[in-house]
Scaffold this active site. Sequence first.
Site, PDB file in Angstrom:
ATOM      1  N   ASP A   1      34.279 114.944 111.521  1.00  0.00           N
ATOM      2  CA  ASP A   1      35.297 115.837 112.101  1.00  0.00           C
ATOM      3  C   ASP A   1      36.138 115.133 113.174  1.00  0.00           C
ATOM      4  OD1 ASP A   1      33.878 117.801 110.615  1.00  0.00           O
ATOM      5  OD2 ASP A   1      32.591 118.253 112.329  1.00  0.00           O
TER       6      ASP A   1
ATOM      7  N   GLU B   1      38.893 125.756 106.964  1.00  0.00           N
ATOM      8  CA  GLU B   1      38.492 125.305 108.309  1.00  0.00           C
ATOM      9  C   GLU B   1      39.286 124.031 108.636  1.00  0.00           C
ATOM     10  OE1 GLU B   1      34.259 124.601 107.914  1.00  0.00           O
ATOM     11  OE2 GLU B   1      34.551 122.866 106.627  1.00  0.00           O
TER      12      GLU B   1
HETATM   13  O1  FUB Z   1      30.734 119.572 111.387  1.00  0.00           O
HETATM   14  C1  FUB Z   1      30.396 120.920 111.245  1.00  0.00           C
HETATM   15  C2  FUB Z   1      31.453 121.633 110.458  1.00  0.00           C
HETATM   16  O2  FUB Z   1      31.587 121.025 109.183  1.00  0.00           O
HETATM   17  C3  FUB Z   1      32.832 121.552 111.042  1.00  0.00           C
HETATM   18  O3  FUB Z   1      33.030 122.379 112.149  1.00  0.00           O
HETATM   19  C4  FUB Z   1      33.623 121.884 109.854  1.00  0.00           C
HETATM   20  O4  FUB Z   1      34.993 121.654 109.962  1.00  0.00           O
HETATM   21  C5  FUB Z   1      32.950 121.025 108.804  1.00  0.00           C
HETATM   22  O5  FUB Z   1      33.414 119.704 108.816  1.00  0.00           O
END
Ligand code: FUB
Length: 344
Positions: free
Chosen positions: A31, A244
């Site tokens: 991320d 996301e």
């Molecule tokens: O790293 C945990 C979660 O997985 C992140 O917040 C999301 O965007 C995904 O990459």
Amino acid sequence: MPEDSIEHIDFEDLNKRAISKPLVKHIYTADPSAHVFDGKIYIYPSHDVDAGEAFDDLGSHFAMEDYHVISMDSIDSEAFDNGVALHVNDVPWADKQMWAPDANEKDGKYYLFFPAKGHDGIFKIGVAVGDSPVGPFIAQPEPIKGSFSIDPAVFKDDDGDYYMYFGGIWGGQLQRWREGKFNADSPESPVAHLPADNKPALCPKIAKMTDDLLEFAHEAKDVLILDENGQPLLNGDNQRRFFEAAWMHKYNGKYYFSYSTGDTHFICYAIGDNPYGPFTYAGRILEPVVGWTSHHSICEVAGKWYLFYHDSSLSEGVTHLRSVKVAEITYDSDGKINTLVPYK
Ligand code: FUB
């Protein structure tokens, strides 16, 4: 790349075909939110660990506890791990799952924005402040008022205003906030509370930040993503709808809102004329990587544009053990981003 096909991957061959290599190998990182401060590159990633949690569709296996900041003198130089910048034990309101962070700078102070689950199991977004881009950061005692869900990305516009984009469905809980308060019904289901497939998809959120960057200046608003006919993307359009990993960058005066489509594993983008949108879907930036999640940032370094992203190649496909990478992106003459394929 869907996880059920991972057992068929020849990782030696895949790593030869990969367009880029992990920036660091001694820890797992994911991320990546990249910025240039004072001419140097700083990457704010999640710090992936194997905490022994079983895989589920709520992301319980992403049980991260702290953040490390990675720095680079230039895009080709070695990446340096600056050690622990913030630990969950030093965040009074947070219990677990320190997911994707971001950071920004104002008047010589550095602000780390991060999501975590509180002791009630509800994701909120916090801020921690430091005097250096690599921390250490001191967390505010409470999360940002009116914050919820995950994946904050804080964009500084040319006029000096800062905006936070955030949100994530399924384990990120965005769908539980549709009525303005947390809906705890069907706790094990990642898809309960999502709209029907023929209804508009849930929108990521935006809030302008207060001058001290510690709170929202107004209630979070929807970030609308439209199709080519000016209609909102539908919940069933999972090749294009927001899941996301919100990010904002500006190119030639236009606002580029980029994000992950989650269960279809693409990094996509949409273009608008102001920070609030609406944004019109414009295409894919990155085809699926090895691992379930895809999450990125886009940053201009010395006049070129780069995609910071992650994959699970170093861990040979373990979903929650990812590694941050970087690759250059280019635009065509219409301002469209040329899609990257992560393995040749
Ligand atoms: O790293 C945990 C979660 O997985 C992140 O917040 C999301 O965007 C995904 O990459």
